[in-house]
Write a protein that holds these residues in place. Structure first.
Motif, short mmCIF file in Angstrom:
data_model
loop_
_atom_site.label_atom_id
_atom_site.label_comp_id
_atom_site.label_asym_id
_atom_site.label_seq_id
_atom_site.Cartn_x
_atom_site.Cartn_y
_atom_site.Cartn_z
N ILE A 39 21.02 -2.87 -3.68
CA ILE A 39 20.37 -1.72 -4.35
C ILE A 39 20.61 -0.48 -3.49
CG2 ILE A 39 18.52 -3.02 -5.52
CD1 ILE A 39 16.64 -1.99 -3.25
N ARG A 40 20.39 0.69 -4.09
CA ARG A 40 20.62 1.93 -3.35
C ARG A 40 19.33 2.38 -2.67
NH1 ARG A 40 25.47 4.21 -4.38
NH2 ARG A 40 24.74 6.19 -3.56
N PHE A 41 19.47 3.20 -1.63
CA PHE A 41 18.32 3.61 -0.81
C PHE A 41 17.21 4.30 -1.63
CE2 PHE A 41 16.31 6.08 2.66
CZ PHE A 41 15.85 5.00 3.38
N PRO A 42 17.56 5.23 -2.56
CA PRO A 42 16.48 5.88 -3.34
C PRO A 42 15.65 4.88 -4.15
CG PRO A 42 18.56 7.05 -3.63
CD PRO A 42 18.88 5.79 -2.89
N HIS A 43 16.32 3.79 -4.58
CA HIS A 43 15.62 2.74 -5.32
C HIS A 43 14.55 2.09 -4.42
CE1 HIS A 43 16.09 -1.01 -8.12
NE2 HIS A 43 14.88 -0.54 -8.09
N LEU A 44 14.96 1.80 -3.17
CA LEU A 44 14.04 1.20 -2.20
C LEU A 44 12.85 2.14 -1.95
CD1 LEU A 44 13.34 -0.91 -0.01
CD2 LEU A 44 14.83 0.31 1.54
N VAL A 45 13.15 3.43 -1.81
CA VAL A 45 12.09 4.41 -1.53
C VAL A 45 11.10 4.48 -2.71
CG1 VAL A 45 11.60 6.86 -1.08
CG2 VAL A 45 13.53 5.76 0.03
N SER A 46 11.63 4.43 -3.95
CA SER A 46 10.70 4.54 -5.09
C SER A 46 9.86 3.27 -5.23
CB SER A 46 11.44 4.88 -6.39
OG SER A 46 12.25 3.82 -6.75
N ILE A 47 10.44 2.10 -4.88
CA ILE A 47 9.65 0.85 -4.94
C ILE A 47 8.51 0.91 -3.91
CG2 ILE A 47 9.71 -1.66 -4.47
CD1 ILE A 47 11.57 -1.44 -6.71
N SER A 48 8.88 1.30 -2.67
CA SER A 48 7.84 1.29 -1.63
C SER A 48 6.80 2.37 -1.86
CB SER A 48 8.46 1.39 -0.23
OG SER A 48 9.19 2.57 -0.13
N ASN A 49 7.17 3.40 -2.62
CA ASN A 49 6.21 4.43 -2.98
C ASN A 49 5.06 3.83 -3.80
OD1 ASN A 49 5.48 7.04 -2.80
ND2 ASN A 49 6.69 7.75 -4.54
N GLU A 50 5.37 2.84 -4.63
CA GLU A 50 4.34 2.18 -5.43
C GLU A 50 3.63 1.10 -4.62
OE1 GLU A 50 3.65 3.40 -8.30
OE2 GLU A 50 5.40 4.72 -8.33
N THR A 51 4.41 0.24 -3.93
CA THR A 51 3.80 -0.91 -3.26
C THR A 51 2.86 -0.49 -2.12
OG1 THR A 51 5.82 -1.11 -1.98
CG2 THR A 51 5.57 -2.62 -3.81
N LYS A 52 3.13 0.66 -1.49
CA LYS A 52 2.31 1.04 -0.34
C LYS A 52 0.83 1.23 -0.74
CE LYS A 52 3.00 6.07 0.29
NZ LYS A 52 3.03 6.56 -1.05
N ASN A 53 0.60 1.69 -1.98
CA ASN A 53 -0.79 1.86 -2.43
C ASN A 53 -1.50 0.50 -2.54
OD1 ASN A 53 -0.32 4.60 -2.69
ND2 ASN A 53 0.47 4.37 -4.77
N PHE A 54 -0.78 -0.50 -3.06
CA PHE A 54 -1.37 -1.85 -3.17
C PHE A 54 -1.64 -2.44 -1.79
CE2 PHE A 54 1.31 -1.81 -7.19
CZ PHE A 54 0.23 -1.51 -8.01
N ILE A 55 -0.74 -2.14 -0.85
CA ILE A 55 -0.93 -2.66 0.51
C ILE A 55 -2.22 -2.08 1.12
CG2 ILE A 55 0.03 -2.80 2.86
CD1 ILE A 55 2.85 -2.64 1.56
N TRP A 56 -2.41 -0.76 0.95
CA TRP A 56 -3.62 -0.13 1.51
C TRP A 56 -4.88 -0.69 0.84
CZ3 TRP A 56 -3.81 1.84 5.98
CH2 TRP A 56 -2.80 2.65 6.51
N ILE A 57 -4.83 -0.81 -0.50
CA ILE A 57 -6.03 -1.30 -1.23
C ILE A 57 -6.37 -2.73 -0.76
CG2 ILE A 57 -6.98 -1.92 -3.51
CD1 ILE A 57 -5.15 0.31 -4.69
N GLY A 58 -5.32 -3.59 -0.68
CA GLY A 58 -5.53 -4.98 -0.26
C GLY A 58 -6.07 -5.06 1.17
N TRP A 59 -5.53 -4.20 2.03
CA TRP A 59 -5.96 -4.20 3.45
C TRP A 59 -7.44 -3.83 3.54
CZ3 TRP A 59 -7.12 0.04 6.86
CH2 TRP A 59 -7.10 -0.27 8.22
N VAL A 60 -7.85 -2.81 2.75
CA VAL A 60 -9.26 -2.38 2.78
C VAL A 60 -10.15 -3.52 2.23
CG1 VAL A 60 -10.94 -0.76 1.77
CG2 VAL A 60 -8.76 0.10 2.67
N ILE A 61 -9.69 -4.19 1.16
CA ILE A 61 -10.48 -5.32 0.61
C ILE A 61 -10.64 -6.41 1.68
CG2 ILE A 61 -10.50 -7.19 -1.12
CD1 ILE A 61 -9.06 -5.32 -3.06
N MET A 62 -9.56 -6.66 2.44
CA MET A 62 -9.62 -7.70 3.47
C MET A 62 -10.65 -7.36 4.54
SD MET A 62 -6.03 -9.41 3.86
CE MET A 62 -6.97 -10.86 4.14
N ILE A 63 -10.72 -6.07 4.92
CA ILE A 63 -11.69 -5.68 5.94
C ILE A 63 -13.11 -5.75 5.37
CG2 ILE A 63 -12.48 -3.74 7.38
CD1 ILE A 63 -9.59 -3.04 7.84
#
Ligand code: HEM
Length: 181
Positions: A39-63
């Motif tokens: 895949i191309r780099f901009p594709h990776l950036v747009s995917i992680s733009n979405e997933t990073k929000n789920f990571i933060w939400i999940g991390w806060v739920i874990m705490i």
């Protein structure tokens, strides 16, 4: 321990784990696809733009669910101190990754991303994997093998050593890649 409130908290702990760690795995798998030029780099950036929000939400739920769990367990052993260090490391590293992400987003299509930025990205992803897998493994061992583990004898020394090791890698990398500019 092993009461209804404990299991309810554990349920939310696992929900947070699935959401956050699942998103970490998705992001890193796309990172691998990019490394192997699938895949191309901009594709990776747009995917992680979405997933990073789920990571933060999940991390806060874990705490939020981890606090009642630890209260109901009534004990913070040496291994838990190390787990909490990794949880904090995930948060600090998340801020670091967020800043790199913002920087990368500003590069236009086809523009060269400097090696130092790439180094920061790879280091951030490495620390993320290290901290998530270690926190996960410690949680598993505590729950399924032994509930109280007062090992290693000097947990704070272990945490400081890991932090110092990572800072050394960071500073050495910056020296090498800044000179390559
Ligand atoms: C990145 C964050 C975290 C990860 C990946 C993680 C992972 C886990 C896992 C995999 C389990 C075992 C679940 C099961 O198999 O049923 C667990 C249990 C547990 N977690 Fe976490 N956890 C995190 C954060 C926290 C925090 C912040 C706390 C406390 C404030 C905490 C306290 C506990 C407790 C008390 C248990 C029950 C097992 C035990 O330690 O006796 N966790 N965790």
């Amino acid at each position: 321990m092993n009461t209804v409130p404990f299991f309810i908290s554990l349920f939310f702990h696992i929900v947070g784990l699935i959401l956050a760690f699942g998103s970490v795995i998705v992001t890193d798998l796309f990172g691998l696809l990019w490394i192997f030029s699938r895949i191309r780099f901009p594709h990776l950036v747009s995917i992680s733009n979405e997933t990073k929000n789920f990571i933060w939400i999940g991390w806060v739920i874990m705490i939020m669910s981890g606090i009642p769990l630890i209260y109901l367990k009534g004990e913070i052993d040496n291994l838990m101190i190390i787990k909490l260090f990794f949880v904090a490391l995930i948060g600090i590293n998340g801020v670091f990754l967020h800043k790199i992400h913002e920087k990368i987003q500003n590069y236009k299509k086809g523009e060269h991303v400097p090696n130092i930025t790439m180094f920061h990205l790879v280091l951030g992803l490495f620390v993320s994997q290290l901290a998530w897998w270690c926190a996960l493994a410690i949680g598993f061992v505590h729950r399924h093998i032994q509930s109280v583990i007062n090992w290693p004898p000097f947990p704070f020394l272990v945490c400081i050593s890991i932090a110092v090791g990572l800072i050394i890698i960071w500073k050495v990398g910056e020296r090498i890649f800044n000179e390559e500019k």
